[in-house]
Structure formats: C-alpha cells, structure tokens
Design a protein around this motif. Sequence first.
Motif, mmCIF file in Angstrom:
data_model
loop_
_atom_site.group_PDB
_atom_site.id
_atom_site.type_symbol
_atom_site.label_atom_id
_atom_site.label_comp_id
_atom_site.label_asym_id
_atom_site.label_seq_id
_atom_site.Cartn_x
_atom_site.Cartn_y
_atom_site.Cartn_z
ATOM 1 N N LEU A 162 23.256 37.626 19.538
ATOM 2 C CA LEU A 162 24.432 37.978 20.333
ATOM 3 C C LEU A 162 24.236 39.290 21.083
ATOM 4 C CD1 LEU A 162 27.324 37.024 17.870
ATOM 5 C CD2 LEU A 162 26.698 35.850 19.987
ATOM 6 N N ILE A 163 23.700 40.306 20.387
ATOM 7 C CA ILE A 163 23.511 41.617 21.016
ATOM 8 C C ILE A 163 22.343 41.582 22.003
ATOM 9 C CG2 ILE A 163 22.905 44.035 20.597
ATOM 10 C CD1 ILE A 163 24.385 43.853 17.945
ATOM 11 N N GLY A 164 21.253 40.957 21.610
ATOM 12 C CA GLY A 164 20.078 40.919 22.481
ATOM 13 C C GLY A 164 20.356 40.211 23.792
ATOM 14 N N VAL A 165 20.998 39.063 23.713
ATOM 15 C CA VAL A 165 21.286 38.291 24.923
ATOM 16 C C VAL A 165 22.502 38.841 25.651
ATOM 17 C CG1 VAL A 165 21.925 36.011 25.793
ATOM 18 C CG2 VAL A 165 20.240 36.209 23.957
ATOM 19 N N GLY A 166 23.559 39.185 24.904
ATOM 20 C CA GLY A 166 24.807 39.617 25.525
ATOM 21 C C GLY A 166 24.786 41.023 26.074
ATOM 22 N N VAL A 167 24.136 41.946 25.346
ATOM 23 C CA VAL A 167 24.137 43.360 25.757
ATOM 24 C C VAL A 167 22.883 43.731 26.539
ATOM 25 C CG1 VAL A 167 24.217 45.753 24.934
ATOM 26 C CG2 VAL A 167 25.580 43.982 23.774
ATOM 27 N N PHE A 168 21.720 43.349 26.016
ATOM 28 C CA PHE A 168 20.464 43.762 26.646
ATOM 29 C C PHE A 168 19.901 42.723 27.610
ATOM 30 C CE2 PHE A 168 20.527 46.242 22.647
ATOM 31 C CZ PHE A 168 20.417 47.520 23.178
ATOM 32 N N LYS A 169 20.596 41.597 27.744
ATOM 33 C CA LYS A 169 20.200 40.545 28.694
ATOM 34 C C LYS A 169 18.760 40.077 28.470
ATOM 35 C CE LYS A 169 24.210 41.306 30.532
ATOM 36 N NZ LYS A 169 25.344 40.421 30.194
ATOM 37 N N GLU A 170 18.362 39.941 27.214
ATOM 38 C CA GLU A 170 17.020 39.475 26.909
ATOM 39 C C GLU A 170 16.887 38.000 27.274
ATOM 40 O OE1 GLU A 170 16.183 42.460 23.095
ATOM 41 O OE2 GLU A 170 16.148 40.291 22.833
ATOM 42 N N PRO A 171 15.827 37.625 27.989
ATOM 43 C CA PRO A 171 15.665 36.224 28.391
ATOM 44 C C PRO A 171 15.159 35.372 27.227
ATOM 45 C CG PRO A 171 13.799 37.514 29.152
ATOM 46 C CD PRO A 171 14.760 38.494 28.524
ATOM 47 N N LEU A 172 15.690 34.199 27.093
ATOM 48 C CA LEU A 172 15.224 33.243 26.092
ATOM 49 C C LEU A 172 14.950 31.912 26.782
ATOM 50 C CD1 LEU A 172 17.720 33.833 23.124
ATOM 51 C CD2 LEU A 172 15.356 34.605 23.280
ATOM 52 N N ASN A 173 13.733 31.398 26.615
ATOM 53 C CA ASN A 173 13.458 30.072 27.156
ATOM 54 C C ASN A 173 13.849 29.012 26.123
ATOM 55 O OD1 ASN A 173 11.245 29.768 25.274
ATOM 56 N ND2 ASN A 173 9.997 31.035 26.654
ATOM 57 N N ARG A 174 13.695 27.773 26.494
ATOM 58 C CA ARG A 174 14.141 26.692 25.606
ATOM 59 C C ARG A 174 13.382 26.682 24.286
ATOM 60 N NH1 ARG A 174 14.850 21.557 29.816
ATOM 61 N NH2 ARG A 174 16.577 22.470 31.020
ATOM 62 N N MET A 175 12.100 27.034 24.335
ATOM 63 C CA MET A 175 11.307 27.065 23.113
ATOM 64 C C MET A 175 11.794 28.175 22.182
ATOM 65 S SD MET A 175 9.063 24.686 22.834
ATOM 66 C CE MET A 175 7.886 25.345 21.677
ATOM 67 N N ASN A 176 12.181 29.326 22.753
ATOM 68 C CA ASN A 176 12.688 30.423 21.931
ATOM 69 C C ASN A 176 13.998 30.036 21.251
ATOM 70 O OD1 ASN A 176 11.719 32.753 24.543
ATOM 71 N ND2 ASN A 176 10.490 31.914 22.889
ATOM 72 N N ILE A 177 14.866 29.368 21.993
ATOM 73 C CA ILE A 177 16.141 28.917 21.417
ATOM 74 C C ILE A 177 15.888 27.917 20.290
ATOM 75 C CG2 ILE A 177 18.279 27.665 21.902
ATOM 76 C CD1 ILE A 177 18.142 28.833 24.762
ATOM 77 N N LEU A 178 14.933 27.019 20.530
ATOM 78 C CA LEU A 178 14.556 26.071 19.474
ATOM 79 C C LEU A 178 14.034 26.831 18.253
ATOM 80 C CD1 LEU A 178 14.008 23.226 18.411
ATOM 81 C CD2 LEU A 178 11.782 23.305 19.592
ATOM 82 N N GLY A 179 13.254 27.897 18.500
ATOM 83 C CA GLY A 179 12.727 28.704 17.403
ATOM 84 C C GLY A 179 13.818 29.347 16.581
ATOM 85 N N LEU A 180 14.865 29.843 17.240
ATOM 86 C CA LEU A 180 15.994 30.443 16.526
ATOM 87 C C LEU A 180 16.692 29.412 15.641
ATOM 88 C CD1 LEU A 180 17.510 32.642 19.368
ATOM 89 C CD2 LEU A 180 16.329 33.467 17.326
ATOM 90 N N LEU A 181 16.899 28.211 16.181
ATOM 91 C CA LEU A 181 17.545 27.151 15.402
ATOM 92 C C LEU A 181 16.676 26.739 14.212
ATOM 93 C CD1 LEU A 181 18.908 24.931 18.323
ATOM 94 C CD2 LEU A 181 20.184 26.539 16.887
ATOM 95 N N LEU A 182 15.361 26.660 14.441
ATOM 96 C CA LEU A 182 14.442 26.324 13.347
ATOM 97 C C LEU A 182 14.416 27.417 12.292
ATOM 98 C CD1 LEU A 182 11.430 24.835 15.354
ATOM 99 C CD2 LEU A 182 12.975 23.583 13.839
ATOM 100 N N ALA A 183 14.528 28.688 12.738
ATOM 101 C CA ALA A 183 14.534 29.803 11.795
ATOM 102 C C ALA A 183 15.748 29.733 10.875
ATOM 103 C CB ALA A 183 14.522 31.129 12.555
ATOM 104 N N ILE A 184 16.905 29.441 11.458
ATOM 105 C CA ILE A 184 18.125 29.304 10.647
ATOM 106 C C ILE A 184 17.977 28.129 9.679
ATOM 107 C CG2 ILE A 184 20.587 28.746 10.742
ATOM 108 C CD1 ILE A 184 20.679 30.254 13.428
#
Length: 282
Positions: free
Chosen positions: A251-273
């Motif tokens: 939330l902070i990285g994307v919302g505040v610092f505008k960090e870019p996430l590609n589709r693979m990164n988003i998939l990685g976050l879901l897999l991590a959870i």
Amino acid sequence: MMYLTIAVLCSVAVSVLLKVLRQKNIDIRQTIVAGYPVAFFLTWVLLKPEISEVSTLNDEWGIIIALGVLLPAVFILLGRAIEAVGMVATDAAQRLSLIIPIVAAFLLFGEVLTGMRIFGLALGFLALAALIYRSQPADVSKQTQLTPLWLFGVWAGYGIIDILFKQVAKHGTAFPLTLFVSFGLAGLLLFIYLLVTRVRWQGNALMAGLLLGALNMGNIYAYVRAHQVLSDSPSIVFTGMNVGVIAVATLIGVGVFKEPLNRMNILGLLLAIGCVAVLFLT
C-alpha cells in the motif's frame, strides 16, 4: 492484536526510512551504526537481559559473532534492495526468508517435511522468482543487473539470522541476553569498519539512526509481546506479521512512492501471501 499491529508498522517504517534516506543520498551505514546504541539500550530496558549470565554463553559465542556481522550487513543489503527494486518486493523477499529455516529443519535437523509444506515451499520459490522479475531494456545498467543479488541477499540474510537465533535458543541461552550482546557486537564491528575506511560522518545520518534503532527494537519487542499475549495462537501471530508487512508495504510503496509493479511482481506478492498462509496454517 495491538502488539501485532505495532510490530507490522515498525517493520514497514524501517523500510520507509531506508528508502527516504537513499533518496536523500544519506550514508545508510552511518544510520545503522547510530541505531545500535539505541537498540542496545532499549533491549536492556524493555527485555531486561540477565547480564550476569554472559559467562555462560561459551559455545554460543560463534553464533553470536556471526549475528554481530550479519545484523548490520543485512540492513545494508535491505537499503540496497529498496533502492534497486523498491520496498514492496524487498519486504516480500524479507518475509519469504521463512523458507530457509524450514528447509534447514528438514535437511539439517531431521524434521519431517509434509506434502503441504512442500507445496508452501514451492509457492515461496515461485514468489521469489516473480518478485525479482524485471523487463529490461537493451542498455541495462549495472544497478539493474545487481537487483536479483540484493534481493537474494535480503532473503538469505534474514533466513540465516532466523536459524542462528533458533540455534542459540535450543542451547538454552535466553533470547534477551543473546539480542543484547549481538546488538552491542554488531554496532561495535560496524563502527570499527567505518573508522578504518575513514568515512566522512554525516550529522543527519546519525540522527536518523536514533529513529532506526527505536523502530528496530519496537518491531522486535512488539513481536515478542504479541507471541506472549497470543501464546495459544502462534500461527496467527506469525502469519499476521508476514502477511501484514507485505500488505502494508505494498500500500505504501505503490500508493505513496509510486513504485511500479508489473504483472509478474503482482503475481509474486499473491504467491508470497499464499506461501506464508500454507506454511503456518498447516
């Protein structure tokens, strides 16, 4: 749940602080070395280690020396990774370090690895691969090339530290005393290194260290207290901590610092959870 919330917020706040310091070109090594006296003092005040039992450490000194080297080193790697790939992927990689002590328990300490845990480990390695994925242009910078190394260093460093703390605990040494001595040694070794390299001291870096030390100790103390308060539900604490950090950092990285996430990164976050949930709810 108050202590668990505090632990999550303190952990993410460390990453936010390191990211801001990197953006301002502040020497993170100096911030880290200034943070250890604060963490050292707060460990003494909050956890009340039995100083008189230092003479009983004996065989544990090898592990404590390793911690003294790894603790500041992993903070430096954390700062590098945050600079290279952002706090979202870095915090997720840090949380996925739980894979290492689980694999070590199976390979080195003879624990039984169940089918569900194998599934959880597979999710974790897939998550790491997805988190470090970056689509690279033709002229790849050296910093971009090193991105997987920084993330791997964070992942491996935190995992090894976890194993070392577990081994010390198994030898009967109290956790507060181990933490107390390790913090003191880590700060001393890093300070000597900076003196030898004749670093040019930065006042703002040292002041930031006071905050870093407080946040670091706040994270540890709140996490320990969460385990004490929720002693009947350790899996809830562990899962809540890891998933909570990943969620808040995103939330902070994307919302505040505008960090870019590609589709693979988003998939990685879901897999991590998914990895955290499988490993600690089975």
